[in-house]
Scaffold this active site. Structure first.
Site, PDB file in Angstrom:
ATOM      1  N   ASP A   9       0.857  -1.188   0.000  1.00 25.09           N
ATOM      2  CA  ASP A   9       0.000   0.000   0.000  1.00 25.09           C
ATOM      3  C   ASP A   9       0.890   1.235   0.000  1.00 25.09           C
ATOM      4  OD1 ASP A   9      -1.938   1.911   0.299  1.00 25.09           O
ATOM      5  OD2 ASP A   9      -2.789   1.087   2.148  1.00 25.09           O
ATOM      6  N   ASP A 105      -3.279   2.503  -5.916  1.00 27.51           N
ATOM      7  CA  ASP A 105      -2.135   2.595  -5.004  1.00 27.51           C
ATOM      8  C   ASP A 105      -1.907   1.353  -4.151  1.00 27.51           C
ATOM      9  OD1 ASP A 105      -4.453   2.949  -3.578  1.00 27.51           O
ATOM     10  OD2 ASP A 105      -3.698   4.573  -2.322  1.00 27.51           O
ATOM     11  N   GLU A 106      -2.622   0.270  -4.416  1.00 27.40           N
ATOM     12  CA  GLU A 106      -2.461  -0.954  -3.641  1.00 27.40           C
ATOM     13  C   GLU A 106      -2.364  -2.149  -4.583  1.00 27.40           C
ATOM     14  OE1 GLU A 106      -5.341  -1.513  -0.473  1.00 27.40           O
ATOM     15  OE2 GLU A 106      -5.921   0.588  -0.606  1.00 27.40           O
TER      16      GLU A 106
END
Length: 404
Positions: A9, A105-106
């Site tokens: 993350d 974003d992960e």
């Protein structure tokens, strides 16, 4: 043998990317926001100093500035974020071909089959990834390491920023069960409130529930959450190149001014239905149901959905059904800030059929003609641009009279 799964993350992603160009702001409360002039004035991301001031993602700019009067606001650059996301995932793919993005974003990484190539120590690999991300891209990661996807994600959330958390067979109950039930994947605000009514506030309390009770309360999702809480998630990490089945097709927008009349709302619905219909045709899918969400100026959302009598991807059908649902949620002149139209219960072209009525009367030929017409619209737009031709309902010729 247990799987070895990492959940990576990126910390404060949008803000971190922006601060690469503004290093002088790293220690100053800073947030990335939408455009206030177009009424998208909410906080999209914030750096750690802003977070310590209580600034939260998705709150309005005025709320954030009330908490933090000196907050510096930066405009968003989504193309730049997508580019960095690609670069990050390209690094992940040097460690495994099983990289499944979860948003921009992960990502989950299944390194079960490749860990031995990088020393065999999952924590050390996670630490090496974090260091590499800082050195090569100037970004920080929080990484969760576990034997399933759900616990790996809990691990990346457990300690931030720039940290590694291992949730193993030996320690998972000690770490996971005391956590608030809302930390579990897919437990949103509504599910959290429902579970609270039955005394379930932690993941451990959820794990102790009878699955039959949870199924009665929440349907299949209740059983799934029971399995998650008890470490029974077996969901595979998919390669990002493996197509994910499309479960819904939706579009929403915030309007420059509040909508207050029926004709304004209908025009907004028609515009969104047009976009949804176009995407359905592109995917070779039909909508078996429709869902509408109405947002008021105070950011309160209300939603309704319904099953359609026959699958469709026609603008006219989607507009009519969505408008009918909207009118169960909204009455003029109550102001509408934003609308979302979503096609659900999707079926592919081979399974789409129309129920013939008792007297054998079918609108099939008319629908086929309308489908050909809308497919022609797609071709015109593809050649001359999206504004070259529009569905008539999206541009009414006259405004309705104001209410007395």
């Amino acid at each position: 043998m247990d799987r070895v799964i990492l959940h990576c993350d990126l910390n404060c992603f949008y803000a971190s990317v922006e601060l690469l160009s503004h290093p002088d702001l790293r220690d100053i409360p800073t947030a990335v926001c939408g455009d206030p002039a177009s009424r998208h004035g909410i906080i999209l991301a914030k750096n750690e100093p802003a977070k310590r001031c209580g600034v939260q993602t998705a709150e309005t700019i005025w709320q954030a500035r009330k908490k933090c009067p000196g907050l510096v606001l930066l405009p968003s650059h989504h193309a730049l974020y997508r580019e960095y996301s690609k670069r990050v995932n390209a690094i992940y793919e040097q460690y495994t071909d099983l990289v499944e993005p979860f948003g921009i974003d992960e990502s989950w990484l299944d390194v079960t089959g490749s860990l031995h190539l990088f020393g065999g120590d999952a924590r050390a690999l996670a630490d090496a990834l974090r260091e590499r991300m800082k050195q090569e891209l100037g970004l920080t990661l929080s990484v969760g390491v576990s034997f399933n996807k759900v616990f790996a994600k809990l691990g990346s959330d457990y300690k931030k920023p720039d940290a590694t958390t291992v949730i193993s067979r030996e320690n998972w109950q000690e770490i996971v069960w005391p956590l608030p039930v809302g930390d579990l994947l897919y437990v949103g605000a509504a599910a959290r409130r429902l579970l609270h009514q039955y005394g379930v506030d932690t993941i451990g309390q959820l794990a102790a529930c009878r699955p039959e009770m949870l199924e009665t309360l929440m349907g299949k999702m209740g059983v799934q959450l029971y399995e998650y809480a008890n470490g029974l998630d077996h969901d595979a990490v998919r390669s990002r190149y493996e197509a994910e089945p499309v479960k819904s097709v939706g579009n929403g927008t915030t309007f420059p001014q509040n909508l207050t009349t029926r004709i304004q709302v209908q025009s907004g619905i028609a515009m969104l239905a047009d976009s949804v219909a176009t995407r359905l045709r592109r995917c070779g899918l039909y909508a078996g149901g429709i869902q509408v969400t109405v947002r008021d100026p105070e950011f309160h959302d209300r939603s309704r959905q319904k099953q359609l009598t026959s699958p469709t991807r026609l603008i006219r059908d989607l507009t009519g059904e969505a408008m009918a649902l909207t009118e169960t949620l909204w009455h003029p002149p109550a102001p509408v800030r934003a609308l979302t139209v979503t096609a659900i219960h999707l079926v592919d072209e081979a399974d789409a059929y129309e129920q013939v009525d008792l007297f054998g009367v079918s609108s099939g030929p008319k629908k086929e003609k309308q489908e050909r017409l809308e497919a022609a619209m797609d071709r015109i737009r593809g050649k001359y641009g999206t504004d070259a031709i529009t569905f008539g309902a999206a541009h009414p010729e006259k405004e309705e009279a104001p209410l007395p």
